[in-house]
Design a protein around this motif. Structure first.
Motif, mmCIF file in Angstrom:
data_model
loop_
_atom_site.group_PDB
_atom_site.id
_atom_site.type_symbol
_atom_site.label_atom_id
_atom_site.label_comp_id
_atom_site.label_asym_id
_atom_site.label_seq_id
_atom_site.Cartn_x
_atom_site.Cartn_y
_atom_site.Cartn_z
ATOM 1 N N ASP A 62 0.838 -1.203 0.000
ATOM 2 C CA ASP A 62 0.000 0.000 0.000
ATOM 3 C C ASP A 62 0.875 1.257 0.000
ATOM 4 O O ASP A 62 0.610 2.211 -0.743
ATOM 5 C CB ASP A 62 -0.929 0.018 1.220
ATOM 6 C CG ASP A 62 -2.015 -1.039 1.155
ATOM 7 O OD1 ASP A 62 -2.252 -1.584 0.054
ATOM 8 O OD2 ASP A 62 -2.621 -1.323 2.214
ATOM 9 N N SER A 63 1.913 1.246 0.815
ATOM 10 C CA SER A 63 2.812 2.394 0.895
ATOM 11 C C SER A 63 3.521 2.633 -0.428
ATOM 12 O O SER A 63 3.665 3.774 -0.871
ATOM 13 C CB SER A 63 3.859 2.187 1.994
ATOM 14 O OG SER A 63 3.239 2.111 3.251
ATOM 15 N N ILE A 64 3.971 1.556 -1.063
ATOM 16 C CA ILE A 64 4.672 1.684 -2.339
ATOM 17 C C ILE A 64 3.764 2.340 -3.373
ATOM 18 O O ILE A 64 4.186 3.263 -4.088
ATOM 19 C CB ILE A 64 5.176 0.314 -2.831
ATOM 20 C CG1 ILE A 64 6.330 -0.165 -1.948
ATOM 21 C CG2 ILE A 64 5.616 0.380 -4.296
ATOM 22 C CD1 ILE A 64 6.712 -1.619 -2.160
ATOM 23 N N ALA A 69 2.583 7.073 -6.505
ATOM 24 C CA ALA A 69 1.596 8.030 -7.015
ATOM 25 C C ALA A 69 1.970 9.466 -6.658
ATOM 26 O O ALA A 69 1.693 10.404 -7.410
ATOM 27 C CB ALA A 69 0.209 7.710 -6.460
ATOM 28 N N ALA A 70 2.628 9.641 -5.499
ATOM 29 C CA ALA A 70 3.033 10.970 -5.056
ATOM 30 C C ALA A 70 4.388 11.384 -5.629
ATOM 31 O O ALA A 70 4.860 12.490 -5.369
ATOM 32 C CB ALA A 70 3.080 11.011 -3.533
ATOM 33 N N THR A 73 9.866 8.406 -5.226
ATOM 34 C CA THR A 73 10.521 7.137 -5.555
ATOM 35 C C THR A 73 11.530 6.724 -4.484
ATOM 36 O O THR A 73 11.770 5.528 -4.297
ATOM 37 C CB THR A 73 11.220 7.218 -6.918
ATOM 38 O OG1 THR A 73 12.124 8.324 -6.907
ATOM 39 C CG2 THR A 73 10.205 7.382 -8.033
ATOM 40 N N ASP A 74 12.115 7.696 -3.779
ATOM 41 C CA ASP A 74 13.069 7.351 -2.723
ATOM 42 C C ASP A 74 12.387 6.542 -1.614
ATOM 43 O O ASP A 74 12.910 5.520 -1.170
ATOM 44 C CB ASP A 74 13.715 8.612 -2.150
ATOM 45 C CG ASP A 74 12.697 9.631 -1.620
ATOM 46 O OD1 ASP A 74 11.560 9.680 -2.148
ATOM 47 O OD2 ASP A 74 13.028 10.370 -0.674
ATOM 48 N N LEU A 75 11.208 6.979 -1.203
ATOM 49 C CA LEU A 75 10.480 6.258 -0.162
ATOM 50 C C LEU A 75 9.910 4.939 -0.696
ATOM 51 O O LEU A 75 9.868 3.933 0.025
ATOM 52 C CB LEU A 75 9.357 7.128 0.405
ATOM 53 C CG LEU A 75 9.825 8.383 1.155
ATOM 54 C CD1 LEU A 75 8.633 9.235 1.560
ATOM 55 C CD2 LEU A 75 10.647 8.015 2.368
ATOM 56 N N ALA A 76 9.479 4.936 -1.948
ATOM 57 C CA ALA A 76 8.967 3.700 -2.556
ATOM 58 C C ALA A 76 10.079 2.652 -2.635
ATOM 59 O O ALA A 76 9.838 1.462 -2.393
ATOM 60 C CB ALA A 76 8.390 3.988 -3.938
ATOM 61 N N ASP A 77 11.292 3.079 -2.958
ATOM 62 C CA ASP A 77 12.427 2.160 -3.022
ATOM 63 C C ASP A 77 12.742 1.566 -1.646
ATOM 64 O O ASP A 77 13.050 0.376 -1.524
ATOM 65 C CB ASP A 77 13.662 2.859 -3.577
ATOM 66 C CG ASP A 77 13.515 3.220 -5.050
ATOM 67 O OD1 ASP A 77 12.605 2.678 -5.707
ATOM 68 O OD2 ASP A 77 14.304 4.061 -5.527
ATOM 69 N N LYS A 78 12.659 2.398 -0.608
ATOM 70 C CA LYS A 78 12.905 1.927 0.762
ATOM 71 C C LYS A 78 11.859 0.875 1.144
ATOM 72 O O LYS A 78 12.200 -0.173 1.694
ATOM 73 C CB LYS A 78 12.846 3.102 1.734
ATOM 74 C CG LYS A 78 13.107 2.723 3.171
ATOM 75 C CD LYS A 78 13.008 3.949 4.080
ATOM 76 C CE LYS A 78 13.252 3.627 5.522
ATOM 77 N NZ LYS A 78 12.252 2.759 6.123
#
Length: 148
Positions: A62-64, A69-70, A73-78
């Protein structure tokens, strides 16, 4: 060796290897398991630990999607890195065909028909396939089985 023991051993290995990202994810998993044990005053078996892992994986997915969407990509990669660490602790997942076959057998066993029986069938399916299958795929298979 229980799954919880395996996770603890992996945490020690990550400490020795100085793998801080993997260590952080494993510590989070163990903390979540211990919190559930304290809250419910029980000792979790492997099936309950798999359920905790499943819940954490769902949160990561869900977070990814939200981070992507926001444009973060740095947080999605983490989150993706954490997801890979957590997926190691899940049992082998069933294929779509195996899920369909199991759902058909349960529907036939219950004599369920029509969309109104969705809750009854999902309850039985969750007991049998918990941790073995992605529940989104299971839900879709139940809908198909009850529609046709």
């Amino acid at each position: 060796m229980s799954l919880k023991d395996q996770i603890t051993a992996d945490m020690k290995d990550a400490m020795r290897a100085k793998d801080s990202e993997r260590l952080g994810t494993i510590r989070l998993l163990l903390a979540t398991v211990k919190q559930k044990e304290v809250d419910e005053q029980i000792t979790l078996d492997d099936a309950a630990v798999v359920a905790v892992v499943d819940r954490l994986i769902k949160q990561r997915k869900d977070s990814i999607s939200q981070f992507t969407a926001a444009g973060r990509t740095d947080l999605a990669d983490k989150e993706s890195a954490e997801l890979k660490v957590l997926e190691v602790y899940l049992p082998q997942r069933l294929s779509a065909e195996e899920i369909d076959a199991a759902v058909q057998a349960i529907v036939a066993g219950l004599g369920a028909t029509g969309p109104g029986a969705m809750g009854q069938v999902m309850g039985a399916v969750k007991q049998q396939l918990a941790g073995k299958a992605d529940m989104a795929l299971v839900s879709a298979a139940v809908k198909r089985a009850l529609a046709g």
